[in-house]
Design a protein around this motif. Structure first.
Motif, PDB file in Angstrom:
ATOM      1  N   MET A 275      82.377  46.366  17.282  1.00 35.25           N
ATOM      2  CA  MET A 275      82.101  46.024  18.680  1.00 35.25           C
ATOM      3  C   MET A 275      81.860  44.529  18.871  1.00 35.25           C
ATOM      4  SD  MET A 275      79.592  49.257  19.604  1.00 35.25           S
ATOM      5  CE  MET A 275      79.401  48.857  21.337  1.00 35.25           C
ATOM      6  N   GLY A 276      81.849  43.784  17.780  1.00 33.26           N
ATOM      7  CA  GLY A 276      81.683  42.334  17.893  1.00 33.26           C
ATOM      8  C   GLY A 276      80.246  41.872  17.961  1.00 33.26           C
ATOM      9  N   PHE A 277      79.284  42.746  17.618  1.00 29.71           N
ATOM     10  CA  PHE A 277      77.879  42.356  17.594  1.00 29.71           C
ATOM     11  C   PHE A 277      77.601  41.642  16.272  1.00 29.71           C
ATOM     12  CE2 PHE A 277      77.839  45.289  20.994  1.00 29.71           C
ATOM     13  CZ  PHE A 277      76.673  45.105  21.719  1.00 29.71           C
ATOM     14  N   GLU A 278      77.176  40.400  16.343  1.00 34.53           N
ATOM     15  CA  GLU A 278      76.937  39.641  15.124  1.00 34.53           C
ATOM     16  C   GLU A 278      75.483  39.193  14.997  1.00 34.53           C
ATOM     17  OE1 GLU A 278      79.733  36.486  15.314  1.00 34.53           O
ATOM     18  OE2 GLU A 278      81.499  37.778  15.061  1.00 34.53           O
ATOM     19  N   THR A 279      75.012  38.415  15.960  1.00 39.18           N
ATOM     20  CA  THR A 279      73.668  37.854  15.888  1.00 39.18           C
ATOM     21  C   THR A 279      72.727  38.603  16.817  1.00 39.18           C
ATOM     22  OG1 THR A 279      74.625  35.676  15.453  1.00 39.18           O
ATOM     23  CG2 THR A 279      72.302  35.750  16.091  1.00 39.18           C
ATOM     24  N   PRO A 280      71.623  39.151  16.307  1.00 42.11           N
ATOM     25  CA  PRO A 280      70.666  39.861  17.164  1.00 42.11           C
ATOM     26  C   PRO A 280      69.989  38.908  18.150  1.00 42.11           C
ATOM     27  CG  PRO A 280      70.290  40.332  14.822  1.00 42.11           C
ATOM     28  CD  PRO A 280      71.226  39.177  14.888  1.00 42.11           C
ATOM     29  N   THR A 281      69.664  39.415  19.323  1.00 43.66           N
ATOM     30  CA  THR A 281      68.897  38.646  20.287  1.00 43.66           C
ATOM     31  C   THR A 281      67.436  38.615  19.829  1.00 43.66           C
ATOM     32  OG1 THR A 281      68.349  40.578  21.636  1.00 43.66           O
ATOM     33  CG2 THR A 281      70.428  39.447  22.131  1.00 43.66           C
ATOM     34  N   PRO A 282      66.603  37.749  20.407  1.00 42.96           N
ATOM     35  CA  PRO A 282      65.202  37.670  19.984  1.00 42.96           C
ATOM     36  C   PRO A 282      64.457  39.005  20.026  1.00 42.96           C
ATOM     37  CG  PRO A 282      65.753  35.751  21.299  1.00 42.96           C
ATOM     38  CD  PRO A 282      66.953  36.647  21.335  1.00 42.96           C
ATOM     39  N   ILE A 283      64.657  39.792  21.079  1.00 46.02           N
ATOM     40  CA  ILE A 283      63.951  41.072  21.162  1.00 46.02           C
ATOM     41  C   ILE A 283      64.449  42.025  20.077  1.00 46.02           C
ATOM     42  CG2 ILE A 283      65.567  42.054  22.857  1.00 46.02           C
ATOM     43  CD1 ILE A 283      61.764  42.670  22.694  1.00 46.02           C
ATOM     44  N   GLN A 284      65.735  41.932  19.731  1.00 47.33           N
ATOM     45  CA  GLN A 284      66.294  42.779  18.675  1.00 47.33           C
ATOM     46  C   GLN A 284      65.799  42.331  17.299  1.00 47.33           C
ATOM     47  OE1 GLN A 284      70.466  42.292  19.385  1.00 47.33           O
ATOM     48  NE2 GLN A 284      70.441  43.467  21.307  1.00 47.33           N
ATOM     49  N   GLN A 285      65.697  41.028  17.076  1.00 43.84           N
ATOM     50  CA  GLN A 285      65.240  40.495  15.796  1.00 43.84           C
ATOM     51  C   GLN A 285      63.825  40.971  15.454  1.00 43.84           C
ATOM     52  OE1 GLN A 285      65.606  36.264  16.116  1.00 43.84           O
ATOM     53  NE2 GLN A 285      67.845  36.265  15.903  1.00 43.84           N
ATOM     54  N   GLN A 286      62.996  41.128  16.481  1.00 38.24           N
ATOM     55  CA  GLN A 286      61.609  41.519  16.232  1.00 38.24           C
ATOM     56  C   GLN A 286      61.399  43.029  16.315  1.00 38.24           C
ATOM     57  OE1 GLN A 286      58.479  39.036  17.996  1.00 38.24           O
ATOM     58  NE2 GLN A 286      60.059  37.639  18.743  1.00 38.24           N
ATOM     59  N   SER A 287      62.084  43.685  17.236  1.00 43.08           N
ATOM     60  CA  SER A 287      61.832  45.108  17.471  1.00 43.08           C
ATOM     61  C   SER A 287      62.472  46.007  16.423  1.00 43.08           C
ATOM     62  CB  SER A 287      62.334  45.517  18.860  1.00 43.08           C
ATOM     63  OG  SER A 287      61.668  44.817  19.863  1.00 43.08           O
ATOM     64  N   ILE A 288      63.710  45.704  16.022  1.00 34.04           N
ATOM     65  CA  ILE A 288      64.419  46.602  15.104  1.00 34.04           C
ATOM     66  C   ILE A 288      63.696  46.763  13.778  1.00 34.04           C
ATOM     67  CG2 ILE A 288      66.560  46.949  13.817  1.00 34.04           C
ATOM     68  CD1 ILE A 288      68.070  45.726  16.188  1.00 34.04           C
ATOM     69  N   PRO A 289      63.306  45.672  13.095  1.00 31.73           N
ATOM     70  CA  PRO A 289      62.568  45.852  11.835  1.00 31.73           C
ATOM     71  C   PRO A 289      61.251  46.596  12.022  1.00 31.73           C
ATOM     72  CG  PRO A 289      63.413  43.613  12.006  1.00 31.73           C
ATOM     73  CD  PRO A 289      63.603  44.248  13.341  1.00 31.73           C
ATOM     74  N   ALA A 290      60.539  46.301  13.123  1.00 33.35           N
ATOM     75  CA  ALA A 290      59.254  46.957  13.375  1.00 33.35           C
ATOM     76  C   ALA A 290      59.420  48.457  13.565  1.00 33.35           C
ATOM     77  CB  ALA A 290      58.578  46.338  14.598  1.00 33.35           C
ATOM     78  N   LEU A 291      60.433  48.861  14.317  1.00 36.64           N
ATOM     79  CA  LEU A 291      60.666  50.285  14.555  1.00 36.64           C
ATOM     80  C   LEU A 291      61.190  50.978  13.296  1.00 36.64           C
ATOM     81  CD1 LEU A 291      62.218  50.030  18.135  1.00 36.64           C
ATOM     82  CD2 LEU A 291      60.060  51.138  17.548  1.00 36.64           C
ATOM     83  N   LEU A 292      62.012  50.281  12.525  1.00 35.40           N
ATOM     84  CA  LEU A 292      62.504  50.867  11.276  1.00 35.40           C
ATOM     85  C   LEU A 292      61.361  51.115  10.291  1.00 35.40           C
ATOM     86  CD1 LEU A 292      65.794  48.817  10.710  1.00 35.40           C
ATOM     87  CD2 LEU A 292      65.610  51.251  11.264  1.00 35.40           C
ATOM     88  N   GLU A 293      60.319  50.286  10.355  1.00 35.19           N
ATOM     89  CA  GLU A 293      59.160  50.454   9.471  1.00 35.19           C
ATOM     90  C   GLU A 293      58.210  51.538   9.967  1.00 35.19           C
ATOM     91  OE1 GLU A 293      57.462  46.594   9.289  1.00 35.19           O
ATOM     92  OE2 GLU A 293      59.130  45.727   8.123  1.00 35.19           O
ATOM     93  N   GLY A 294      58.483  52.113  11.141  1.00 37.53           N
ATOM     94  CA  GLY A 294      57.679  53.220  11.641  1.00 37.53           C
ATOM     95  C   GLY A 294      56.605  52.847  12.639  1.00 37.53           C
ATOM     96  N   ASN A 295      56.564  51.578  13.065  1.00 39.77           N
ATOM     97  CA  ASN A 295      55.545  51.149  14.022  1.00 39.77           C
ATOM     98  C   ASN A 295      55.906  51.572  15.444  1.00 39.77           C
ATOM     99  OD1 ASN A 295      53.826  49.416  12.225  1.00 39.77           O
ATOM    100  ND2 ASN A 295      55.749  48.286  12.012  1.00 39.77           N
ATOM    101  N   ASP A 296      54.884  51.851  16.244  1.00 35.07           N
ATOM    102  CA  ASP A 296      55.091  51.955  17.680  1.00 35.07           C
ATOM    103  C   ASP A 296      55.245  50.529  18.206  1.00 35.07           C
ATOM    104  OD1 ASP A 296      54.782  54.624  17.400  1.00 35.07           O
ATOM    105  OD2 ASP A 296      53.027  54.824  18.704  1.00 35.07           O
ATOM    106  N   VAL A 297      56.029  50.366  19.272  1.00 39.15           N
ATOM    107  CA  VAL A 297      56.314  49.027  19.781  1.00 39.15           C
ATOM    108  C   VAL A 297      56.074  48.962  21.282  1.00 39.15           C
ATOM    109  CG1 VAL A 297      58.191  47.402  20.284  1.00 39.15           C
ATOM    110  CG2 VAL A 297      57.919  48.298  17.979  1.00 39.15           C
ATOM    111  N   LEU A 298      55.405  47.888  21.702  1.00 39.40           N
ATOM    112  CA  LEU A 298      55.233  47.567  23.118  1.00 39.40           C
ATOM    113  C   LEU A 298      55.988  46.268  23.346  1.00 39.40           C
ATOM    114  CD1 LEU A 298      53.925  48.030  25.895  1.00 39.40           C
ATOM    115  CD2 LEU A 298      51.928  46.768  25.058  1.00 39.40           C
TER     116      LEU A 298
END
Length: 588
Positions: free
Chosen positions: A26-49
């Motif tokens: 789909m051509g997605f290469e570089t995560p946006t700032p919200i993606q850079q922080q949220s994706i790892p946090a959610l993958l680790e099992g944290n709830d996110v606000l």
């Protein structure tokens, strides 16, 4: 983490290989700032606000890690996404379908009010992995025991502040109470009013608070132009527009994958270097198509919203909205494909009369005007072609002086003229005739495209022309409506005229775009055009009728037309002929 957030890529995250493969396609290469922080946090099992403005990539921020939690072998709902509007629900569902395309056994169901229960119930009973829906319909499905949350692994609230503004906070609390304690929770919002923070504190477990600084929306460097579809088909207008527009690269947006192929094929037949860009292409094909666009082997791409996300080609000078998007934010994403790297761009949209009210919302959202223009008629296009040929000949004459065979060609021309068989005028006329055969220099006068019967001026029983109902102050023709419920009825002294006046004044909407109204004791139903922009919904939510807040919301109920009074047979006049197979057919 060894890498800084600025250099973090999707491949650095613990996402499933099938998801990573699809992101590349789909051509997605570089995560946006919200993606850079949220994706790892959610993958680790944290709830996110998460606090980030619209258009920052929140769907991928919660959608990609949610896909990593799904077990395709389990035929049950494992991910729930709650959105405030049906338009956003459809948009989120389409994005998740795109991200999960290479994950076998993962399905997405979209549920919202104003649509039939049957298909939505059927999808849920099949055990779809992801459910995206609006609060009211989700509660209805929960109450009917059709939506089961026992196996839920991830629950997401998207645009939480919008749900607060629309009065859904109690519905959200009801839904979250049914989410298992073991499920991961994420709440995303553009702003964080106290009520949203209280909601997060109640239902989220020690959430990681992620805040992305809002970027001020600058005045667009993109010129916006609009053409009202009339007098010719959209395809005719598109080819004429492309012929007279000095574009470098153009991106044309249509609704469906099939449309990308149909429009691209018609453009190719007209001599344009066009190609479709759809989800049917694999990664290699997509990369090749985009590469050809950059190199100039392709000058026009015909695409849908989903596949064009992430497309970054600075050479795109024009974006054409052949079909308007389902929501205003998608419009912003579309036109953002031009004017890249500090350049200026031009966004052109085709709209029908029933869609005119959307233009002012595009203006507000982009902080820039939308100018109206007319597509060249046959005479204007003929003049354009003649002028182009003249300029081409003049340029050719200047270049020919340095051509290796220039002297030989002049000698040949001299021999023809000396023989007396052909004059200079005969030779020039013959060459012009050949050019005219290939590309007509004189087009036939435009014949107006026949419109649908509901849009053509009618005649009364005496045969006199009469204005369409829309021009007489009645409802505009050919509009797709949704039914909305307002919390004002007969008990409040409301009349249909009061409701029409309030909506027309508060939303700056012509009354002809307001459909049937049905009054009940403590509420009313009103028909409004499909795809109502979110900012208009906000305004109408708070608008008042007879000092009572309207509380506008989509409804599952349908407006019942009042029965017509019986007419005296003798007063009916001559019987009218009914339209049969000869009725005009209308094309885009």
């Amino acid at each position: 983490m060894s890498k800084t957030q600025s250099s973090l890529s999707f491949s650095d995250m613990a996402l499933p290989s099938a998801v990573l493969e699809q992101l590349n396609a789909m051509g997605f290469e570089t995560p946006t700032p919200i993606q850079q922080q949220s994706i790892p946090a959610l993958l680790e099992g944290n709830d996110v606000l998460g606090e980030a403005q619209t258009g920052t990539g929140k769907t991928a921020a919660f959608g990609l890690p949610a896909l990593a939690k799904i077990d395709p072998s389990l035929k049950q709902t494992q991910v729930l996404v709650v959105t405030p509007t049906r338009e956003l629900a459809i948009q989120v569902a389409e994005a998740l379908e795109g991200f999960s395309k290479k994950m076998r056994g993962v399905g997405v169901a979209t549920v919202y009010g104003g649509a039939a229960f049957g298909p939505q119930v059927k999808a849920l009973k099949q055990g779809t992995s992801i459910v995206v829906g609006t609060p009211g319909r989700l509660i209805d499905l929960l109450n009917k025991n059709v939506l089961q949350l026992d196996g839920l692994k991830v629950a997401v609230l998207d645009e939480a502040d919008e749900m607060l503004n629309m009065g859904f906070i109690e519905d959200i609390e009801t839904i979250l109470k049914g989410v298992p304690e073991t499920a991961q929770r994420a709440l995303f919002s553009a702003t964080m009013p106290n009520a949203i923070r209280k909601l997060a504190k109640t239902f989220l477990n020690k959430p990681l608070n992620i805040q992305i600084e809002a970027v001020a929306r600058e005045k667009a460097t993109i010129k916006q132009k609009a053409w009202k579809v009339q007098g010719m088909t959209k395809m005719t207008a598109l080819t004429r527009l492309l012929e007279v527009t000095p574009y470098q690269r153009a991106l044309i947006f249509v609704r469906t994958r099939q449309d990308t192929m149909d429009v691209a094929e018609l453009l190719q037949r007209s001599g344009f270097k066009a190609s479709p860009l759809s989800g049917d292409l694999n990664q290699a094909q997509r990369e090749q198509t985009v590469s050809q666009l950059r190199s100039g082997h392709i000058e026009i791409l015909v695409a849908t919203d989903v596949v064009a996300r992430g497309l970054d080609v600075p050479e795109i000078t024009h974006v054409i909205n052949y079909d308007l998007p389902s929501d205003t934010e998608s419009y912003v994403h579309r036109i953002g494909r031009t004017g890249r790297a500090g350049r200026s761009g031009e966004a052109i949209l085709f709209f029908r009369a029933k869609e005119r009210h959307l233009l002012r919302h595009y203006e507000r959202l982009t902080n820039a005007p939308v100018e109206f223009f007319e597509v060249p008629n046959a005479n204007q296009l003929s003049q354009h072609r003649q002028q182009q040929l003249l300029e081409k000949l003049q340029a050719s004459m200047q270049a020919d002086s340095a051509h290796a065979d220039s002297d030989k060609l002049k000698k040949l021309l001299g021999q023809w003229l000396e023989s007396g068989e052909l004059s200079a005028e005969d030779i020039a006329l013959a060459l012009l005739t050949e050019q005219h055969k290939q590309r007509p220099l004189f087009l036939k006068e435009d014949r107006p495209v026949r419109e649908m019967r509901s849009e053509r001026p009618g005649r009364n029983e005496r045969g006199d022309k009469r204005k369409p109902r829309a021009e007489r102050g009645g409802r505009a023709a050919d509009i797709d409506f949704d039914t909305y419920k307002i919390q004002v009825g007969k008990e409040h002294g409301a009349r249909p005229g009061d409701i029409v006046g309030a909506i027309a004044n508060e939303a700056s909407m012509d009354s002809k775009y307001i459909g049937q109204i049905q009054l009940f004791d403590n509420h009313a139903l009103v028909q409004l055009p499909k795809g109502m922009p979110k900012d208009v919904m906000h305004v109408l939510k708070k608008a008042r009728v007879r000092q009572q807040p309207m509380g506008l919301e989509l409804s599952d109920e349908q407006v019942k037309r009042a029965p017509r009074p019986p007419r005296d047979r003798d007063a009916r006049g001559p019987k009218r002929r009914q339209a049969g197979k000869g009725a005009a057919r209308r094309f885009n």
